[in-house]
Scaffold this motif. Structure first.
Motif, PDB file in Angstrom:
ATOM      1  N   ALA A 159       0.819  -1.212   0.000  1.00 38.50           N
ATOM      2  CA  ALA A 159       0.000   0.000   0.000  1.00 38.50           C
ATOM      3  C   ALA A 159       0.853   1.263   0.000  1.00 38.50           C
ATOM      4  O   ALA A 159       0.312   2.370  -0.026  1.00 38.50           O
ATOM      5  CB  ALA A 159      -0.940  -0.001   1.203  1.00 38.50           C
ATOM      6  N   ASP A 160       2.180   1.110   0.040  1.00 39.35           N
ATOM      7  CA  ASP A 160       3.081   2.253  -0.111  1.00 39.35           C
ATOM      8  C   ASP A 160       3.220   2.508  -1.613  1.00 39.35           C
ATOM      9  O   ASP A 160       4.059   1.916  -2.290  1.00 39.35           O
ATOM     10  CB  ASP A 160       4.437   1.947   0.525  1.00 39.35           C
ATOM     11  N   GLN A 161       2.393   3.392  -2.101  1.00 35.58           N
ATOM     12  CA  GLN A 161       2.222   3.560  -3.541  1.00 35.58           C
ATOM     13  C   GLN A 161       3.525   3.867  -4.268  1.00 35.58           C
ATOM     14  O   GLN A 161       3.922   3.163  -5.202  1.00 35.58           O
ATOM     15  CB  GLN A 161       1.208   4.674  -3.808  1.00 35.58           C
ATOM     16  N   PHE A 162       4.201   4.926  -3.858  1.00 36.94           N
ATOM     17  CA  PHE A 162       5.383   5.359  -4.608  1.00 36.94           C
ATOM     18  C   PHE A 162       6.541   4.384  -4.448  1.00 36.94           C
ATOM     19  O   PHE A 162       7.332   4.191  -5.374  1.00 36.94           O
ATOM     20  CB  PHE A 162       5.790   6.770  -4.181  1.00 36.94           C
ATOM     21  N   MET A 163       6.643   3.753  -3.270  1.00 44.94           N
ATOM     22  CA  MET A 163       7.731   2.796  -3.076  1.00 44.94           C
ATOM     23  C   MET A 163       7.543   1.578  -3.973  1.00 44.94           C
ATOM     24  O   MET A 163       8.510   1.045  -4.534  1.00 44.94           O
ATOM     25  CB  MET A 163       7.808   2.376  -1.607  1.00 44.94           C
ATOM     26  N   THR A 164       6.303   1.123  -4.126  1.00 44.95           N
ATOM     27  CA  THR A 164       6.050  -0.020  -5.012  1.00 44.95           C
ATOM     28  C   THR A 164       6.345   0.340  -6.464  1.00 44.95           C
ATOM     29  O   THR A 164       6.962  -0.449  -7.196  1.00 44.95           O
ATOM     30  CB  THR A 164       4.590  -0.478  -4.872  1.00 44.95           C
ATOM     31  N   ILE A 165       5.914   1.514  -6.885  1.00 43.22           N
ATOM     32  CA  ILE A 165       6.209   1.957  -8.255  1.00 43.22           C
ATOM     33  C   ILE A 165       7.718   2.000  -8.481  1.00 43.22           C
ATOM     34  O   ILE A 165       8.233   1.478  -9.479  1.00 43.22           O
ATOM     35  CB  ILE A 165       5.591   3.340  -8.518  1.00 43.22           C
ATOM     36  N   ALA A 166       8.430   2.604  -7.539  1.00 34.22           N
ATOM     37  CA  ALA A 166       9.885   2.732  -7.679  1.00 34.22           C
ATOM     38  C   ALA A 166      10.570   1.368  -7.649  1.00 34.22           C
ATOM     39  O   ALA A 166      11.548   1.138  -8.367  1.00 34.22           O
ATOM     40  CB  ALA A 166      10.428   3.637  -6.578  1.00 34.22           C
TER      41      ALA A 166
END
Length: 587
Positions: A230-237
Motif C-alpha cells: 500500500a506504499d504507492q510510490f515505493m512499489t512503483i519505484a
C-alpha cells in the motif's frame, strides 16, 4: 470560438521563479514557531533512503525504467484448491491467467473447458505438476509456439530435465520463477527484496547455463515475482528499479535482448484479520501501484486471505479491483506514467543503488545458497526495526493499531491449506499467514504480518470471560477532553480493552464516582493542559481513594503522581502488554 483574454498575472509561465533557498526560508520560519527542525520533515525508509519534503528540477535524473510497451497488464488469480466452479467464475469475470497451486492429479480435470491459448497457466513449483501440464499442453488444441505461462520450477535435479523438455516442445513457455516474496514476507525492506531476487536469479542462470542453455535462452526462462504494498510510490519505484537492475545483469552477461517479466502480488504481510474489509483498500492501492510500476501480471489477494480460504465474494472483489483500474480508470493506457517525476526517479535510483550493493554483498559471500545466514540476519534486523515502528504506531495499521472496531463481527472462513484449523475460529490464537510461495524455497525465513502483535492482544481480550477495561477519567466538558480521550480510547481499543469514560464532569469527585461504578482497576486521565493544571492532582488522589490501582495520564507532563503516560509516539504495544500483565490476564 471566442478566446479568453487573461491579464498578465494569470498567464502561465509568467510567475516569478522561486529558488529552493527561498522556499527553505519560509519553511524554517514556520518550523521555528512550532519548535520543530527541518529534519522532522525528512522521512527515512528501512533502506536508509531519506525522502525529502520537496523535489525540484535540481533532483532530476534521466528516466531509466525500461518500461515495457504493452496494453495494460495480465489479471492473474491464484487457486490453491481444485475448484472448477471458482476457476471458471474467475475466467468469466475478467481473469486472464491462472496461478495454480494444486495437486498434479487435479490439473487435467480442473482445466477441462479452459482455453489454454487465452488463459496462460502458472504453476507453483511441483515437478509432477509441471510434467502433467506439459502432457495437457501436448494434447490440447493449441499450437506449440502459442503456449504461454510458467512451470515455476527450480532449475536443479530432475526439474532440469522438465525445463529442457518444455523448451524443446513449447519455446514460448517460461519455466522458472524468481520468487522474491519470501524476502518480503519475512519483513525485509524493498532493496533487500530486490537484491536477494537478483542473487536468486543469478543462481538460476548459473544452473541453467551449466545445464547447457546459452545465456540468452537462460534469461528467457525467468519470470520475477515481487510484492506490491500500500506504499504507492515505493512499489512503483521498486518495480522500476527491478527492471533497471535486471538490465544491468543482462548487460554484464552479454545479453542484449533480455526483458524482465514481472509478476506483482499484493503483500500478504500487510493483510489483517481484524477489520479485514480495510484490506480491500490496501490491495486497491497496491494493485494501482503495481500497474503504474509496469508489472506484466498482477495478483490481488482477496480481502479475507489472512483468515482462511477466500469465498466467492472476496474473489470477485479482488478481480474487479483490477477490472476497474484497467477498464474504468484506464491505467494500462499510459506507459510508465511515473517517468519524469523528480521524486519517483530519485527514489527509483536510490533503491537501485541500495539493492545492487546488497546483491554484491550476497555474491561476495558466495551466492544466495552460501549467504543464507547473512540474508536471514539482515532481514531479521529490518523486521526488528519495522516491529518497533509498528509497536509505537509510527507505522499505523488502520482498523488494527489505529481506529479499531471492537464491535466488528468476525469473518469466518474455511481453513486454508497448511494452516492449523484451530487457528480459524473465529480469530484464533496463532495468526494464519498465507504463503503465496507454497512450493518454493523460503530460505529458512519466517513469514510475518505487520498486524500480528496487536491482533494477538485482540484475541487475548476476546478469550476472557469479560472484556478487560481501562477507564477514561475525563476532566471537564466534552470539548475540553475529547481529543485526548479519543486518543486514549483508540490506543487501548487496539489491544482489545473496553474504554468506558466519565463523560462531562465538574469535580474530581464526579470522576471518582464514575470510575467506581465502572468496576475498572486502571484509569487514564484525559483532559486539556488547563484542566490538568487545575484538577490533575486532586483527581488522581480521588481515583486512588476510589480503588484505582493504576493511573495513567494522556499527555506528557503533570504535577500529579501517575504511573505512566500515553501520548503520540509512546510505546503503545508495551503499554498494552504491561496493562494485561498488571491485570493478571493469563496468556
Amino acid at each position: 470560438m471566442m478566446e479568453l483574454a487573461l491579464t498578465a498575472e494569470f498567464r502561465p509561465n509568467e510567475f516569478p521563479s522561486a529558488s529552493r533557498e527561498q522556499w527553505r526560508e519560509l519553511v524554517d520560519a514556520v518550523l521555528r514557531k512550532t519548535g520543530a527542525s527541518f529534519d522532522s520533515l525528512v522521512t527515512k525508509t528501512y533502506d536508509g533512503i531519506e525522502l525529502q519534503p520537496l523535489y525540484t528540477l535540481d533532483d532530476a535524473l534521466e528516466p531509466y525504467a525500461l518500461a515495457p510497451v504493452k496494453q495494460g497488464w495480465d489479471i492473474r488469480q491464484r487457486h490453491a484448491v481444485p475448484d472448477p466452479v471458482a476457476l471458471m467464475n474467475d475466467l468469466e469475470g475478467g481473469v486472464t491467467s491462472l496461478w495454480l497451486a494444486v495437486p498434479a492429479s487435479s490439473l487435467e480435470g480442473l482445466l477441462d473447458g479452459v482455453y489454454l491459448d487465452l488463459a496462460p497457466i502458472v504453476l507453483d513449483g511441483s515437478v509432477d505438476a509441471a510434467r502433467a501440464m506439459l502432457r495437457i499442453y501436448d494434447q490440447a488444441p493449441i499450437l506449440a509456439d502459442e503456449v504461454r505461462g510458467n512451470l515455476a520450477l527450480t532449475p536443479s535435479g530432475e526439474a532440469l530435465d522438465v525445463i529442457k523438455q518444455a523448451r524443446s516442445q513449447f519455446p514460448g513457455l517460461r519455466t522458472v520463477v524468481v520468487d522474491a516474496l519470501p524476502f518480503h514476507d519475512a519483513g525485509g525492506s524493498d532493496s533487500e527484496e530486490l537484491g536477494a531476487s537478483l542473487a536468486l536469479a543469478v543462481s538460476h542462470l548459473r544452473a541453467l547455463t551449466a545445464a547447457g542453455f546459452d545465456a540468452s535462452a537462460a534469461f528467457a526462462q525467468l519470470e520475477f515475482r515481487y510484492a506490491a504494498t500500500a506504499d504507492q510510490f515505493m512499489t512503483i519505484a521498486k518495480l522500476r528499479a527491478a527492471r533497471r537492475l535486471w538490465a544491468r545483469v543482462a548487460e554484464v552477461s552479454g545479453v542484449s535482448d533480455a526483458v524482465q517479466v514481472q509478476h506483482a502480488v499484493t503483500s500478504s504481510a500487510m493483510m489483517t484479520r481484524r477489520d479485514p474489509w480495510v484490506n480491500m483498500l490496501r490491495t486497491t492501492v497496491a494493485c494501482l501501484s503495481a500497474g503504474l510500476g509496469g508489472a506484466d501480471s498482477v495478483t490481488v489477494q482477496p480481502f479475507d486471505a489472512a483468515i482462511g480460504l477466500p469465498d466467492e465474494f472476496a474473489r470477485r472483489i479482488a478481480r474487479n479491483t483490477q477490472n476497474l483500474l484497467l477498464e474504468e480508470s484506464h491505467l494500462g493506457e499510459v506507459i510508465d506514467p511515473a517517468a519524469g517525476s523528480w521524486y519517483v526517479e530519485k527514489l527509483t535510483d536510490s533503491l537501485a543503488v541500495e539493492a545492487w550493493a546488497w546483491f554484491q554483498e550476497i555474491e561476495r559471500a558466495g551466492g544466495l545458497d552460501e549467504a543464507r545466514s547473512l540474508v536471514a540476519s539482515r532481514i531479521a534486523a529490518t523486521w526488528a526495526a519495522r516491529s518497533a515502528r509498528l509497536a509505537d504506531r509510527s507505522d499505523p495499521i488502520t482498523g488494527v493499531s489505529e481506529f479499531p472496531n471492537l464491535g466488528e463481527k468476525p469473518v469466518v472462513r474455511e481453513p486454508a491449506l497448511g494452516i492449523d484449523p484451530d487457528s480459524q475460529a473465529p480469530w484464533g490464537e496463532t495468526p494464519p499467514i498465507p504463503s503465496f510461495s507454497g512450493r518454493s524455497d523460503n530460505f529458512g525465513l519466517p513469514r510475518v504480518r505487520y498486524a500480528q502483535a496487536f491482533e494477538e492482544l485482540r484475541d487475548l481480550a476476546d478469550a476472557q470471560p469479560e472484556r478487560p477495561q481501562v477507564f477514561l477519567a475525563t476532566l471537564g466538558p466534552i470539548a475540553a477532553h475529547t481529543a485526548r480521550a479519543t486518543f486514549a480510547a483508540n490506543l487501548f481499543n487496539a489491544g482489545g480493552f473496553a474504554t468506558p469514560n466519565a463523560g462531562a464532569t465538574r469535580t474530581p469527585e464526579d470522576v471518582a464516582q464514575k470510575f467506581k461504578e465502572s468496576g475498572a482497576k486502571v484509569a487514564v486521565l484525559c483532559g486539556s493542559d488547563t484542566s490538568y493544571a487545575d484538577q490533575a492532582v486532586p483527581t488522581v488522589e480521588a481515583l486512588r481513594q476510589a480503588g484505582a490501582e493504576r493511573v495513567l495520564l494522556a499527555g506528557k507532563k503533570t504535577d500529579a503522581i501517575v504511573d505512566g503516560f500515553v501520548h503520540m509516539g509512546c510505546p503503545a504495544l508495551e503499554i498494552l502488554n504491561d496493562t494485561y500483565g498488571f491485570l493478571g490476564v493469563e496468556r
